[in-house]
Design an enzyme around this catalytic site. Structure first.
Site, PDB file in Angstrom:
ATOM      1  CG  ASN A 112      -0.299  -0.037   2.526  1.00 14.89           C
ATOM      2  OD1 ASN A 112       0.774   0.541   2.718  1.00 14.89           O
ATOM      3  ND2 ASN A 112      -0.905  -0.727   3.495  1.00 14.89           N
ATOM      4  NE  ARG A 113      -1.312   7.251   0.125  1.00 21.18           N
ATOM      5  CZ  ARG A 113      -2.441   7.895  -0.184  1.00 21.18           C
ATOM      6  NH1 ARG A 113      -2.515   8.587  -1.299  1.00 21.18           N
ATOM      7  NH2 ARG A 113      -3.482   7.834   0.624  1.00 21.18           N
ATOM      8  CD  GLU A 143       2.144  -2.651   3.437  1.00 21.25           C
ATOM      9  OE1 GLU A 143       1.784  -3.421   4.356  1.00 21.25           O
ATOM     10  OE2 GLU A 143       1.814  -2.820   2.238  1.00 21.25           O
ATOM     11  CG  ASP A 171      -5.812 -10.128   3.526  1.00 24.75           C
ATOM     12  OD1 ASP A 171      -4.573  -9.987   3.425  1.00 24.75           O
ATOM     13  OD2 ASP A 171      -6.407 -10.174   4.610  1.00 24.75           O
TER      14      ASP A 171
END
Length: 481
Positions: free
Chosen positions: A201-202, A204, A270
């Site tokens: 994600n952004r 991470e 997920d």
């Protein structure tokens, strides 16, 4: 869009190996009406508990929801939670044949205590150390690898995906010609070297690169650093309200967010990695696979808690033009049940009525308006074409179920339409658990299908006044005359 619809139909042929940290998510629901005399804290009166697959288990559950064949490999402790998890895996159709048990390990369980819409507390019990049974896990991976088309590494940092195991699995998968997709954890993505795709994600992405990732250009620059520096084939970055970016060494595509309503973002990653890998495993190209994953993410964030997206829900977002006006209102039974639960969590009373609604007339409109007045949101059960034929004869329905559902969905007093194939709406009522059940006054409460069930949990049955002389059968007779 038609190409994506055809792609959705192929997801049931997907065979995917999912490896990662499995955990048990427990949701404890209740109500708060007082503060404890022992300390300034709320007292939660527990009403129900709901266990769900968490972590990599939720990835596996999403694969099963897409009707893909999931081979799930993970590790649980030899404890009570581990036993509960194995039973839940079987119940959810995932299977536990490739689960390794480790002595002395505490199986991860996360318990969330929720009052109404408010989460009061989360407790975690877990062991966060590298597993000691990596050789057994690798043996199971190698045994199922020839049977799958794609591999997911779902890394939650609990210890299943040790550095050595990650290297060995990626090497084995690449040697077998299998696509490897990683849902990453931590700051050092060099441990995933050789993977085809990572899906940060952004936040991470910024943590892994030390670079900003707000604009399209910044996301591309950060992703290219991972590709060049970590030996990764491509990055599919999820960016919340900004959608999703697909970045390769020589190109980038930015997809706008598909979410219409955001209720809970937990587990959205997920859903993305499950949908993306299922699509890639059946030969769908990366951009189209990402489009499907982006669509799935937009659906799942509108659900409560760790949730899944079904193939039928993906298809509902790709209806042809005649459905588009009311596409958010026409759902499958399972999707409607989830929507009804979300409404209830927001304090809304869910109403239900049903019928064939073949040729809509003033009597129908009166029934629907009375039903809507008795509740906050109204779900209409609509007999399918085959159900109408069995009830009314081969000459009916005059309009097919698509046309009838479209007309109903266009009405302001109708919030949801669900087509059912049975002769009665009993199964649909049990799935929806409406607070208010409405039928015409030509019935008695004793003869209303589902009345006993609804009243059994405190629901209400309402008999609506009829408009005299109005019926589809009479209308058809007049037309023939």
């Amino acid at each position: 869009m038609s190409d994506l619809a055809r792609h959705i139909d192929t997801l049931s042929r997907a065979k995917v190996l999912c490896l990662g940290d499995v955990m048990l998510d427990r949701f404890v629901y209740g109500s708060v009406d007082r503060v404890s005399p022992e300390a300034p804290i709320p007292v939660l009166r527990i009403e129900r508990e709901l266990p769900k697959l968490g972590g990599a288990g939720n990835v596996a559950a999403n694969l099963v929801a897409l009707e893909a064949d999931c081979r799930f490999v993970s590790v649980v402790g030899r404890d009570g939670v581990g036993t509960d998890l194995l039973a839940l895996l079987r119940r959810e159709g995932v299977g536990d044949g490739a689960i390794v048990m480790e002595d002395g390990r505490q199986t991860t369980v996360k318990t969330r205590f929720i009052a109404g819409q408010q989460q009061l507390l989360r407790t975690d019990i877990e062991t966060v150390v590298p597993i000691t049974v990596a050789d057994g896990v690798l043996d199971r991976v190698r045994s199922v690898l020839p049977e799958v088309g794609g591999v997911i590494l779902s890394d939650y940092g609990k210890g299943v995906l040790t550095d050595g195991l990650v290297v060995a699995v990626i090497a084995a998968a690449r040697a077998a010609g299998r696509t490897v997709v990683v849902d990453p954890k931590g700051r050092d993505y060099r441990r995933y070297r050789g993977a085809n795709i990572v899906t940060p994600n952004r936040k991470e992405l910024m943590e892994a690169t030390g670079l900003p990732a707000r604009s399209d250009e910044e996301v591309v620059a950060a992703a290219r650093q991972l590709i060049d520096g970590c030996g990764i084939g491509a990055v599919v970055a999820t960016r919340s309200e900004q959608g999703m970016s697909v970045v390769t060494a020589d190109g980038a595509v930015h997809l706008p967010a598909e979410a219409r309503e955001v209720f809970d973002v937990s587990g959205a990653g997920d859903t993305v990695v499950a949908t993306l890998t299922a699509a890639l495993s059946v030969g769908i190209d990366l951009v189209d696979a990402a489009r499907l994953a982006n669509l799935a993410a937009g659906i799942v964030v509108g659900k409560v808690g760790t949730a899944v997206v079904r193939s039928a829900e993906l298809l509902s977002g790709l209806h042809e033009q005649q459905w588009r006006h009311g596409e958010e209102k026409v759902l499958t039974r399972d999707a409607a049940a989830e929507r009804a639960e979300r409404w209830r969590l927001r304090g809304k009373r869910v109403g239900f009525t049903n019928g064939c609604f073949d040729l809509l007339h003033p009597g129908h409109i009166s029934l629907l308006k009375q039903a809507r007045a008795a509740c906050d949101v109204l779900v209409v059960g609509l007999n399918s074409d085959q159900s109408v034929k069995r009830l009314k004869g081969d000459s009916r329905p005059v309009q097919n179920e698509t046309a009838r559902a479209t007309v109903l969905a266009s009405l302001g007093c109708v919030d949801l339409v669900v087509i059912f194939d049975e002769d009665t709406p009993e199964m649909l009522i049990r799935a929806l658990r409406p607070d208010v059940l409405v039928k015409g006054a030509d019935y008695t409460i004793a003869t209303v299908v589902g009345a006993d069930f609804v009243q059994g949990y405190g629901g209400k049955v309402v008999l609506a006044e009829l408009v005299q002389g109005q019926s589809t059968t009479n209308t058809i007779k007049r037309m023939k005359a």
